[in-house]
Design an enzyme around this catalytic site. Structure first.
Site, PDB file in Angstrom:
ATOM      1  N   PHE A 299       1.521  -1.192   0.031  1.00 42.96           N
ATOM      2  CA  PHE A 299       0.116   0.176  -0.211  1.00 42.96           C
ATOM      3  C   PHE A 299       1.259   1.291   0.019  1.00 42.96           C
ATOM      4  CE2 PHE A 299      -2.914   2.941   1.840  1.00 42.96           C
ATOM      5  CZ  PHE A 299      -3.440   2.788   0.972  1.00 42.96           C
TER       6      PHE A 299
ATOM      7  N   ASP B  16       1.908  -5.325   8.608  1.00 44.85           N
ATOM      8  CA  ASP B  16       0.559  -4.528   8.566  1.00 44.85           C
ATOM      9  C   ASP B  16      -0.166  -5.221   8.201  1.00 44.85           C
ATOM     10  OD1 ASP B  16      -1.605  -2.365   7.727  1.00 44.85           O
ATOM     11  OD2 ASP B  16       0.393  -1.141   6.512  1.00 44.85           O
TER      12      ASP B  16
ATOM     13  N   TYR C  63     -10.632   1.435  10.980  1.00 42.11           N
ATOM     14  CA  TYR C  63     -11.939   1.606  10.442  1.00 42.11           C
ATOM     15  C   TYR C  63     -11.601   0.947   9.458  1.00 42.11           C
ATOM     16  CZ  TYR C  63      -8.802   4.115   7.463  1.00 42.11           C
ATOM     17  OH  TYR C  63      -7.946   4.392   6.369  1.00 42.11           O
ATOM     18  N   LYS C  64     -11.823  -0.436   8.751  1.00 41.99           N
ATOM     19  CA  LYS C  64     -12.182  -1.543   8.137  1.00 41.99           C
ATOM     20  C   LYS C  64     -12.656  -2.377   8.001  1.00 41.99           C
ATOM     21  CE  LYS C  64      -8.011  -0.080   4.775  1.00 41.99           C
ATOM     22  NZ  LYS C  64      -6.332   0.127   4.734  1.00 41.99           N
TER      23      LYS C  64
ATOM     24  N   ARG D  20     -13.144  -4.372  -7.092  1.00 43.13           N
ATOM     25  CA  ARG D  20     -12.522  -5.302  -5.840  1.00 43.13           C
ATOM     26  C   ARG D  20     -14.067  -5.467  -5.101  1.00 43.13           C
ATOM     27  NH1 ARG D  20      -8.390  -2.497  -1.277  1.00 43.13           N
ATOM     28  NH2 ARG D  20     -10.066  -1.039  -1.257  1.00 43.13           N
TER      29      ARG D  20
HETATM   30  C1  LIG Z   1      -6.118   1.658   5.238  1.00 46.36           C
HETATM   31  C2  LIG Z   1      -4.575   1.509   5.136  1.00 46.36           C
HETATM   32  C3  LIG Z   1      -3.931   2.250   5.628  1.00 46.36           C
HETATM   33  C4  LIG Z   1      -4.688   3.681   6.220  1.00 46.36           C
HETATM   34  O1  LIG Z   1      -3.444   4.193   6.574  1.00 46.36           O
HETATM   35  P1  LIG Z   1      -3.938   5.067   7.575  1.00 46.36           P
HETATM   36  O2  LIG Z   1      -2.900   6.267   7.766  1.00 46.36           O
HETATM   37  O3  LIG Z   1      -4.963   5.068   8.858  1.00 46.36           O
HETATM   38  O4  LIG Z   1      -4.771   6.067   6.564  1.00 46.36           O
HETATM   39  C5  LIG Z   1      -2.604   1.745   5.978  1.00 46.36           C
HETATM   40  N1  LIG Z   1      -1.733   1.063   5.185  1.00 46.36           N
HETATM   41  C6  LIG Z   1      -2.853   0.086   4.539  1.00 46.36           C
HETATM   42  C7  LIG Z   1      -2.015  -1.600   4.436  1.00 46.36           C
HETATM   43  C8  LIG Z   1      -3.726  -0.011   4.499  1.00 46.36           C
HETATM   44  O5  LIG Z   1      -4.460  -0.772   3.831  1.00 46.36           O
END
Ligand SMILES: *Cc1c(COP(=O)(O)O)cnc(C)c1O
Length: 411
Positions: A126, A196, A221-222, A370
């Protein structure tokens, strides 16, 4: 197709997690397959947050830091998340956001491996994970990033590596690493392994303790349904807590914040990774959501995530044959998170057409549609209806309508 809608109704009736869906406030007429981006709203969150606002903040005011346990909220909610990821109750802290927690733990990992300055990670990460690594390197000056394609991670490990950072489940393809195997591979070179868990906590089995993982971050939040921009969480294995140094040495990570000393001295335990005053209202929403997991059998969550994905793949491949869709997720459920992606050359427009029909997934560059299958809220019949809607759109060419090609800021 070998599976009928009636079969799916029967699967839902027999689903041991089926009743969980009623604990959420989902709008009528929407098939929500984007819980991997923003989890659905639990039915009791609004009332819970309302009580924290009115009875705690409104009435008890500043005394609430003590009387309502506000000061311990990051540890208390961390302890509630711990069983979902195989962590000990004193190994998880709720704070900040994923990106900030990555920064803290990457720097913290370097502090645990003096003399080593290499961070290894995968190119498919990500992007925020990559950006945070780049920022840390530019700040520290002597850090080397070894960012390689997914298939070359093992070859990138050697005895100069301080931290191996991996996304347990890949956000685009849903591909899932074997956590035990990769943690062991990092340890074989004396490296720390930072996971992560954004796309795996609350979605599939995670056992940081069993895998002997060192560090982890995850998203509120996911799949944890903590609400838009909910605080994230971080994990530091107990064995590292006495030594790890946070680069954000804020007052609430101090051993005695209310001594108001002039010099920083880290708190004992996971609390040292705290920086600032916790966002009490945001944590309240996350706490309400995490309460839903008490008593949920995580083996059933893992099994259902796999079955929903398997069903979707089978239905889409049968119903959309010859329509230009290509599976970009692993076929084997154990190698996948609770999500499935297909590539299509008009992917963006196809997803917009689906959303217009009430089937909400999302689009990821360059051409992926997705679909997330949050195990607590997704029914088998939703999977059936989503695959049928996708087939109808492609068959009828609905996505060719120019209005579905207009890009929004958030895809
Ligand atoms: C959703 C997500 C984030 C989100 O990062 P924020 O700093 O909370 O906005 C980071 N890394 C991954 C792999 C994600 O899926």
């Amino acid at each position: 197709v070998s599976v009928s809608r009636e079969d799916c109704v029967a699967l839902d009736a027999a689903d041991p997690l089926g009743a969980m869906r009623e604990r959420f406030a989902l709008p009528e007429g929407v098939i929500y397959l984007d819980g991997n981006s923003l989890g659905a709203l639990p039915a009791h969150t609004a009332a819970h947050v309302g009580r924290v606002i009115e009875a705690q903040w409104g009435r008890d005011l500043i005394g609430s830091w003590n009387t309502h346990g506000w000061i311990d909220a990051p540890l208390r909610v961390g302890a509630a998340i711990a069983p979902l990821i195989g962590a000990g109750s004193d190994e998880v802290l709720v704070a900040d956001t994923v990106s900030i927690n990555l920064f803290k733990l990457l720097a913290g990992g370097l502090s645990l491996r003096p003399g080593r300055r290499v961070i290894v990670s995968e190119r498919e990460n990500f992007p925020t994970d990559l950006y945070i690594m780049q920022g840390l390197r530019d700040l520290l000056g002597d850090v080397v990033l070894r960012v390689v394609p997914h298939g070359e991670i093992l070859g990138a490990l050697d005895d100069s590596v301080a931290v191996l950072l991996l996304n347990h489940v890949d956000y685009k393809s849903g591909r899932r690493w074997d956590m035990a195997q990769m943690t062991e591979a990092g340890h074989a070179h004396g490296a720390l392994v930072l996971w992560d868990l954004c796309h795996s906590a609350g979605a599939v089995s995670v056992d940081l303790g069993l895998c002997n993982a060192d560090l982890a971050v995850g998203c509120g939040y996911k799949f944890l349904n903590g609400g838009p921009g909910a605080p994230g969480f971080l994990f530091v294995a107990g064995r590292h807590q006495a030594e790890i140094v946070s680069p954000l040495s804020g007052w609430l990570g101090h051993e005695a914040p209310f001594a108001f000393d002039t010099a920083f001295a880290p708190a004992r335990g996971i609390r040292r990774m705290l920086c600032s005053s916790p966002s009490i209202l945001a944590i309240a929403a996350l706490e309400a959501a995490v309460e839903l997991w008490a008593g949920v059998d995580l083996a059933q969550v893992e099994a259902k995530a796999g079955r929903l994905g398997d069903l979707f793949i089978a239905l889409v491949e049968a119903l959309c044959e010859g329509q230009g869709l290509l599976l970009s997720s692993p076929r084997a459920a154990r190698e996948r998170g609770a999500q499935v992606s297909f590539a299509h050359r008009h992917g963006y427009a196809v997803m917009q057409a689906l959303i217009a029909r009430g089937v909400v997934g999302d689009f990821r560059e360059p051409d992926l549609i997705r679909f997330g299958f949050a195990p607590l809220t997704t029914r088998y019949v939703d999977v059936f209806d989503a695959a049928s809607a996708l087939a109808a759109i492609l068959r009828e060419g609905v996505h060719r309508d120019p209005r579905f090609g207009v890009r929004a800021a958030v895809t």
